[in-house]
Design an enzyme around this catalytic site. Structure first.
Site, short mmCIF file in Angstrom:
data_model
loop_
_atom_site.label_atom_id
_atom_site.label_comp_id
_atom_site.label_asym_id
_atom_site.label_seq_id
_atom_site.Cartn_x
_atom_site.Cartn_y
_atom_site.Cartn_z
N CYS A 1 26.57 -10.68 43.46
CA CYS A 1 27.63 -10.40 42.78
C CYS A 1 27.47 -9.23 41.71
CB CYS A 1 28.24 -11.46 42.10
SG CYS A 1 29.18 -12.52 43.52
N HIS B 1 32.32 -10.47 38.15
CA HIS B 1 32.93 -11.44 37.25
C HIS B 1 31.86 -11.48 36.11
CE1 HIS B 1 29.14 -13.75 38.14
NE2 HIS B 1 29.13 -13.43 39.56
#
Length: 111
Positions: free
Chosen positions: A86, A70
């Site tokens: 992440c 992301h």
């Protein structure tokens, strides 16, 4: 054309491959010591523009539950051990990548 992604945690770089040839490399932020980015073989299972919060301009969810590739609302974090596992990218990079790779793209995360 077959695309795939290799995330190399040791050099904090996401590599985009087309037919086994590296076509681009992007700097990334990865998980902290206590919330490390999981290694292994995954797939992109969903995509969402403007997910809100700390996820920046785009979210690509991985087949590892709760993990994704992301953007970020903190560009200074790229290149560091900063996330909860992440893979964090500059917003312009994640947008460019999201236009190229489809859902189902293979993602290899290596130490």
């Amino acid at each position: 054309m077959a695309y795939r992604i290799i995330v190399d945690l040791s050099d904090r770089t996401l590599y985009l491959l087309q037919d086994d040839t590296v076509v681009n490399g992007y700097p990334v932020g990865i998980g902290r010591m206590v919330t490390q980015t999981p290694t292994g073989e995954y797939r992109i299972i969903n995509k969402q523009a403007h997910p809100g919060g700390p996820f920046g301009a785009f979210w690509m969810g991985l087949s590892a539950p709760h993990y994704g590739i992301h953007g970020t609302n903190d560009p200074s974090s790229i290149g560091h051990l900063v996330s909860h596992g992440c893979i964090r990218m500059y917003n312009e990079d994640v947008l460019a990548l999201s236009r190229i790779v489809p859902i189902g793209t293979r993602v290899t995360i290596r130490p």
